[in-house]
Write an enzyme that holds these catalytic residues in place. Structure first.
Site, mmCIF file in Angstrom:
data_model
loop_
_atom_site.group_PDB
_atom_site.id
_atom_site.type_symbol
_atom_site.label_atom_id
_atom_site.label_comp_id
_atom_site.label_asym_id
_atom_site.label_seq_id
_atom_site.Cartn_x
_atom_site.Cartn_y
_atom_site.Cartn_z
ATOM 1 N N GLY A 162 0.846 -1.332 -0.023
ATOM 2 C CA GLY A 162 -0.010 -0.036 -0.162
ATOM 3 C C GLY A 162 0.599 1.274 -0.025
ATOM 4 C CG LEU A 196 -0.954 1.568 -3.806
ATOM 5 C CD1 LEU A 196 -2.139 1.167 -4.763
ATOM 6 C CD2 LEU A 196 0.010 0.269 -3.811
ATOM 7 C CB SER A 225 10.656 4.048 -1.769
ATOM 8 O OG SER A 225 10.333 3.334 -0.444
ATOM 9 C CB SER A 226 5.659 3.396 0.780
ATOM 10 O OG SER A 226 5.032 2.676 -0.375
ATOM 11 C CG HIS A 276 3.028 0.523 -5.696
ATOM 12 N ND1 HIS A 276 3.210 1.563 -4.889
ATOM 13 C CD2 HIS A 276 3.665 -0.603 -5.004
ATOM 14 C CE1 HIS A 276 3.960 1.290 -3.716
ATOM 15 N NE2 HIS A 276 4.252 -0.163 -3.831
#
Ligand code: AMP
Length: 288
Positions: A31, A33, A192-193, A37
């Site tokens: 998640g 996102l 990146s998250s 993604h």
């Protein structure tokens, strides 16, 4: 777009897809996102076509975090994720809860893990010893729940993608694993998250990972013979750590197929690195 939160409901849906012959493309995520993604979703759609179905899972998998790591603070925003998935044409978002994935009932506690025993021993596996056991376990579970024909992983997590491929091959999962290129910010920082954790000053310094990969590439390409990995390693560490918030965890040069380290780095070798920028640990990799 359909939201599914129970394992049983997701398995029923997967059975229906199998019965109707719809090819299934799958993108597992934790998640929060971003465009990286979304690029995997597009790849999945391109593979299964409009007749096929694309499923995304969102699950912050506790077994891949060590107790000292950022499980509790890992960024989450399901509403935003749903919108991104809808806009990207996802058919099903699977969001299981922890107790569904890892039952903790007394007497029926979760106790089975999948361990890849070769590729997992290096790099991320050294810094995060239980990480890949958690990854392989959750991916195996998700493959058994969603039953995809095709699953897409990002080259951003190069070692992870190789381990998932190996696991699918070794354990005969009937799925093709596709690895999609890393999506980057305009300055080269891999999306990146975890970039959300960076302060403005740290964000500016985080580009050091990409600059180190480019620098290694330039040095190797300008050289008439392979460069000793130890020399490249110390030059790049120095380059990265000129940024006050950056501290190198590891830099490695290796054969991208076997993951064996190379003593002398020539074209075609692969470089991977992990760097703390402040408290945030970032990883990146690229072909030299
Ligand atoms: P995560 O949500 O970070 O666990 O990532 C889910 C999937 O997205 C993994 O296969 C990652 O490798 C992939 N991914 C993460 N960041 C990127 C990126 N910048 N470009 C391409 N794929 C990515």
């Amino acid at each position: 777009m359909r939201m599914v939160t129970s394992v049983a409901a997701m398995q029923r849906l997967a059975m229906e897809w199998k019965r109707s012959g719809s090819p299934v493309g799958f993108v597992p995520t934790m998640g929060y996102l971003h465009a990286g993604h979304v690029s995997l979703v597009r790849k999945a759609r391109a593979r299964v076509g409009q007749r096929g179905v694309v499923a995304v899972s969102i699950f912050v998998n506790p077994t891949q975090f060590a107790p000292t790591e950022d499980l509790a603070s890992y960024p989450r925003d399901l509403q935003r994720d749903k919108k991104l998935c809808r806009d990207a044409g996802v058919d099903v978002v699977f969001v299981p809860g922890n107790p569904q994935m890892y039952p903790a009932k007394p007497g029926a506690k979760f106790s089975t893990y999948v361990v890849e025993d070769a590729l997992s021993r290096r790099m991320e596996g050294v810094s995060r010893p239980t990480h890949f056991r958690g990854v392989a376990t959750v991916v195996a579970k998700l493959f058994n729940i969603v039953r995809p024909d095709v699953a897409v992983f990002g080259a951003k997590d190069f070692q992870q993608a190789a381990i998932v491929k190996r696991m699918a091959r070794d354990l005969d999962f009937p799925v093709s694993i596709i690895v999609a290129p890393t999506v980057r910010e305009p300055d080269g920082l891999a999306l990146s998250s975890r970039n959300k954790y960076l302060s403005a000053a740290e964000r500016a310094q985080a580009v050091a990972l990409w600059q180190a990969i480019r620098q290694a590439r330039q040095l190797v390409r300008a050289s008439t013979r392979p460069i000793p990995a130890s020399r490249l390693n110390s030059e790049l560490k120095w380059l990265i750590e000129t940024r006050p918030a950056a501290r190198v965890d590891y830099i490695e040069f290796f054969d991208p197929d076997t993951f064996q380290p190379v003593a002398n780095v020539g074209r075609g070798a692969h470089m991977a690195l992990a760097v703390f920028v402040g408290k945030t640990r970032l990883i990146d990799n690229g072909r030299i």
